[in-house]
Scaffold this motif. Structure first.
Motif, PDB file in Angstrom:
ATOM      1  N   GLU A   8       0.845  -1.193   0.000  1.00 35.66           N
ATOM      2  CA  GLU A   8       0.000   0.000   0.000  1.00 35.66           C
ATOM      3  C   GLU A   8       0.881   1.244   0.000  1.00 35.66           C
ATOM      4  OE1 GLU A   8      -3.274   2.022   2.943  1.00 35.66           O
ATOM      5  OE2 GLU A   8      -3.070  -0.156   2.924  1.00 35.66           O
ATOM      6  N   PRO A   9       0.605   2.199  -0.881  1.00 30.79           N
ATOM      7  CA  PRO A   9       1.407   3.433  -0.916  1.00 30.79           C
ATOM      8  C   PRO A   9       1.282   4.202   0.393  1.00 30.79           C
ATOM      9  CG  PRO A   9      -0.108   3.326  -2.792  1.00 30.79           C
ATOM     10  CD  PRO A   9      -0.445   2.189  -1.891  1.00 30.79           C
ATOM     11  N   GLU A  14       2.033   9.948   6.230  1.00 33.04           N
ATOM     12  CA  GLU A  14       3.209   9.071   6.286  1.00 33.04           C
ATOM     13  C   GLU A  14       4.333   9.623   5.408  1.00 33.04           C
ATOM     14  OE1 GLU A  14       1.116   4.708   7.016  1.00 33.04           O
ATOM     15  OE2 GLU A  14       1.200   5.534   4.984  1.00 33.04           O
ATOM     16  N   GLU A  15       3.990  10.068   4.231  1.00 34.20           N
ATOM     17  CA  GLU A  15       4.985  10.637   3.313  1.00 34.20           C
ATOM     18  C   GLU A  15       5.617  11.891   3.911  1.00 34.20           C
ATOM     19  OE1 GLU A  15       7.460  10.711   0.150  1.00 34.20           O
ATOM     20  OE2 GLU A  15       5.904   9.180   0.359  1.00 34.20           O
ATOM     21  N   ALA A  16       4.790  12.757   4.490  1.00 30.06           N
ATOM     22  CA  ALA A  16       5.297  13.988   5.110  1.00 30.06           C
ATOM     23  C   ALA A  16       6.222  13.659   6.274  1.00 30.06           C
ATOM     24  CB  ALA A  16       4.136  14.860   5.578  1.00 30.06           C
ATOM     25  N   PHE A  17       5.827  12.667   7.102  1.00 31.58           N
ATOM     26  CA  PHE A  17       6.655  12.258   8.232  1.00 31.58           C
ATOM     27  C   PHE A  17       8.001  11.728   7.763  1.00 31.58           C
ATOM     28  CE2 PHE A  17       8.306   9.045  11.088  1.00 31.58           C
ATOM     29  CZ  PHE A  17       8.323   9.725  12.310  1.00 31.58           C
ATOM     30  N   LEU A  18       7.970  10.842   6.768  1.00 31.22           N
ATOM     31  CA  LEU A  18       9.201  10.224   6.272  1.00 31.22           C
ATOM     32  C   LEU A  18      10.148  11.263   5.680  1.00 31.22           C
ATOM     33  CD1 LEU A  18      10.542   7.475   6.077  1.00 31.22           C
ATOM     34  CD2 LEU A  18       9.534   7.232   3.811  1.00 31.22           C
ATOM     35  N   ARG A  19       9.623  12.201   4.933  1.00 28.56           N
ATOM     36  CA  ARG A  19      10.469  13.242   4.343  1.00 28.56           C
ATOM     37  C   ARG A  19      11.041  14.161   5.416  1.00 28.56           C
ATOM     38  NH1 ARG A  19       9.188  14.461  -1.619  1.00 28.56           N
ATOM     39  NH2 ARG A  19       8.158  12.548  -2.254  1.00 28.56           N
ATOM     40  N   ALA A  20      10.212  14.527   6.402  1.00 31.89           N
ATOM     41  CA  ALA A  20      10.701  15.384   7.489  1.00 31.89           C
ATOM     42  C   ALA A  20      11.771  14.657   8.303  1.00 31.89           C
ATOM     43  CB  ALA A  20       9.545  15.819   8.384  1.00 31.89           C
ATOM     44  N   LEU A  21      11.559  13.374   8.566  1.00 30.50           N
ATOM     45  CA  LEU A  21      12.546  12.583   9.299  1.00 30.50           C
ATOM     46  C   LEU A  21      13.873  12.556   8.537  1.00 30.50           C
ATOM     47  CD1 LEU A  21      13.255  10.734  11.682  1.00 30.50           C
ATOM     48  CD2 LEU A  21      12.328   8.818  10.354  1.00 30.50           C
TER      49      LEU A  21
END
Length: 151
Positions: A8-9, A14-21
């Motif tokens: 599942e994409p 989740e995308e925002a969290f991963l990029r910020a991390l």
């Protein structure tokens, strides 16, 4: 490994969290290094090596274990320890129980440098991290990060 069509994409959060991390993982060490090097002859990563050695039994650790604790490759740790060794803050000795392994050992000068560097490091992490966490459950966040780090 699962087929890409079965995964599942990431959703928007989740995308925002991963990029910020990813940005934090890249930026934070640079910020702390800059603060440390403005006042001291050691970087943030060198400081963390001294911290881990100060907490270890007999103030020494195998180079491989130290690398793992600091999230560095063995060759990366060797470069950091070489810099610390050139300042007489750490020495290296062969492990007595394994002739192939090396120990990094905190020296008295290293202990003094660690105590001198502590206020600078503390101010840096308070400014760049903890000042931005008002209202956050820091203990819960630490547990989540530990779960990720244990992989």
């Amino acid at each position: 490994m699962a087929d890409a069509t079965d995964i599942e994409p990431l959703d928007r959060d989740e995308e925002a969290f991963l990029r910020a991390l990813g940005r934090v993982m890249t930026l934070l060490p640079r910020l702390v290094d800059a603060d440390m090097l403005d006042e001291l002859p050691i970087s943030g990563s060198e400081y963390m090596v001294l911290v881990h050695l100060s907490e270890a039994s007999h103030h020494q650790m195998r180079m491989s274990e130290l690398a793992n604790m600091c999230g560095l490759s063995l060759s990366g740790m060797t470069r950091v320890v070489n810099r610390l060794e050139s300042q007489s803050l750490v020495i290296r000795e062969k492990a007595p129980d394994d002739g192939r392994a090396w120990l990094a050992i905190l020296t008295n000068a290293g202990w003094k440098q660690l105590k001198q560097a502590w206020p600078t490091n503390l101010a840096s992490v308070r400014r760049h991290v903890f000042s931005r966490l008002d209202g956050c459950d820091i203990a819960a966040a630490a547990k989540v990060l530990e779960r990720i780090a244990r992989q």
